[in-house]
Design a protein around this motif. Structure first.
Motif, short mmCIF file in Angstrom:
data_model
loop_
_atom_site.label_atom_id
_atom_site.label_comp_id
_atom_site.label_asym_id
_atom_site.label_seq_id
_atom_site.Cartn_x
_atom_site.Cartn_y
_atom_site.Cartn_z
N UNK A 1 -11.45 -0.04 3.98
CA UNK A 1 -12.38 -1.18 4.03
C UNK A 1 -11.85 -2.27 3.11
N UNK A 2 -12.17 -3.52 3.45
CA UNK A 2 -11.69 -4.65 2.65
C UNK A 2 -12.05 -4.52 1.17
N UNK A 3 -13.23 -3.94 0.87
CA UNK A 3 -13.61 -3.88 -0.55
C UNK A 3 -12.67 -2.98 -1.36
N UNK A 4 -11.93 -2.12 -0.67
CA UNK A 4 -10.98 -1.27 -1.41
C UNK A 4 -9.85 -2.09 -2.00
N UNK A 5 -9.57 -3.25 -1.40
CA UNK A 5 -8.44 -4.04 -1.89
C UNK A 5 -8.73 -4.62 -3.27
N UNK A 6 -10.01 -4.68 -3.66
CA UNK A 6 -10.35 -5.19 -4.99
C UNK A 6 -9.94 -4.16 -6.04
N UNK A 7 -10.27 -2.89 -5.79
CA UNK A 7 -9.90 -1.81 -6.72
C UNK A 7 -9.21 -0.68 -5.96
N UNK A 8 -8.02 -0.95 -5.40
CA UNK A 8 -7.38 0.07 -4.57
C UNK A 8 -6.97 1.29 -5.38
N UNK B 1 0.84 -1.20 0.00
CA UNK B 1 0.00 0.00 0.00
C UNK B 1 0.88 1.26 0.00
N UNK B 2 1.89 1.27 0.89
CA UNK B 2 2.75 2.45 1.04
C UNK B 2 3.63 2.69 -0.19
N UNK C 1 0.89 5.76 -6.43
CA UNK C 1 0.12 5.73 -7.67
C UNK C 1 -1.04 6.72 -7.60
N UNK C 2 -1.78 6.67 -6.51
CA UNK C 2 -2.95 7.54 -6.42
C UNK C 2 -2.58 8.96 -6.04
N UNK C 3 -1.88 9.14 -4.91
CA UNK C 3 -1.64 10.50 -4.42
C UNK C 3 -0.60 11.27 -5.24
N UNK C 4 0.42 10.57 -5.75
CA UNK C 4 1.43 11.28 -6.54
C UNK C 4 1.05 11.31 -8.02
N UNK C 5 0.82 10.13 -8.61
CA UNK C 5 0.58 10.07 -10.06
C UNK C 5 -0.77 10.64 -10.47
N UNK C 6 -1.83 10.34 -9.71
CA UNK C 6 -3.16 10.76 -10.13
C UNK C 6 -3.58 12.11 -9.53
#
Length: 162
Positions: free
Chosen positions: A133-140, A25-26, A32-37
Motif C-alpha cells: 500500500x502507498x502508506x508503506x512508502x512512508x515507513x517501508x 525496494x528490491x 534491510x527487512x528480510x535479511x538484516x531484521x
C-alpha cells in the motif's frame, strides 16, 4: 534441505537507466527487512548472480537452492511482451514440478488480473497476493507492518543460530 537461500526475488528489471521504486525496494528495503531484521537469505539478480556467469544456468541453480520464490507484480511485469527467463523458470518450478512455493507481492494496484499470464492468475486464485500500500512508502522499514507480517508468514521458518 540443501537450500542456500530462503527466497529468490523476481522483479521487472528496468532496461532504462532511471532507478525506480521497485529496484530501490528490491536492493534496499527487502534486504534491510528480510535479511538484516528477520535473518533470511535472499537471492537477488544483479546482486547475487555475477557478471560472466552463464545467466540462464545461474538463475536455475539459484532457484533450485531457494525455499521460496518472491515475484513482484507491477504494471511493467504485466505489460512485458516477453516475460523474463527467471519468471518462466519460477512458474515452471512452482506449477509443474510443484516444488517451490511462490509469494506474490503486488507492488502496484493491478486491478483485474486478465492481462497476467495464466500461470500467475492460477497462483493468485489459489493463494492471493500480498499488497503493497502507498502508506508503506512512508515507513517501508517498519518490519512490523501488516505487509511485512504477511510476507514473513509465507516465508520458511528461520533457523536462528544461537
Amino acid at each position: 534441505d540443501g537450500k542456500i537461500y530462503d527466497a529468490y526475488v523476481i522483479y521487472p528489471r528496468n532496461h532504462t537507466n532511471e532507478a525506480n521504486f521497485v529496484e530501490y525496494f528490491v536492493y534496499q528495503i527487502m534486504p534491510d527487512i528480510l535479511e538484516n531484521k528477520c535473518g533470511y537469505k535472499l537471492c537477488i539478480y544483479g546482486r547475487d548472480i555475477y557478471p560472466g556467469e552463464d545467466t540462464a544456468s545461474a538463475i536455475e541453480k539459484r532457484m533450485q537452492k531457494s525455499r521460496r520464490l518472491i515475484i513482484l507484480l507491477t504494471h511493467q511485469l504485466i505489460n512485458c511482451k516477453e516475460p523474463a527467463y527467471d519468471q518462466h523458470i519460477a512458474l515452471y518450478s512452482a506449477l509443474i514440478q510443484n516444488d517451490t512455493k511462490v509469494i506474490l507481492l503486488e507492488m502496484e494496484t493491478i486491478g483485474n488480473y486478465e492481462k497476467l499470464q495464466e500461470s500467475l492468475r492460477f497462483i493468485i486464485k489459489q493463494q492471493g497476493t500480498v499488497k503493497w500500500k502507498e502508506q508503506h512508502t512512508v515507513h517501508p522499514q517498519s518490519f512490523n507492518s501488516k505487509f511485512w507480517k504477511q510476507v514473513r508468514y509465507q516465508m520458511p521458518l528461520t533457523l536462528k543460530s544461537s
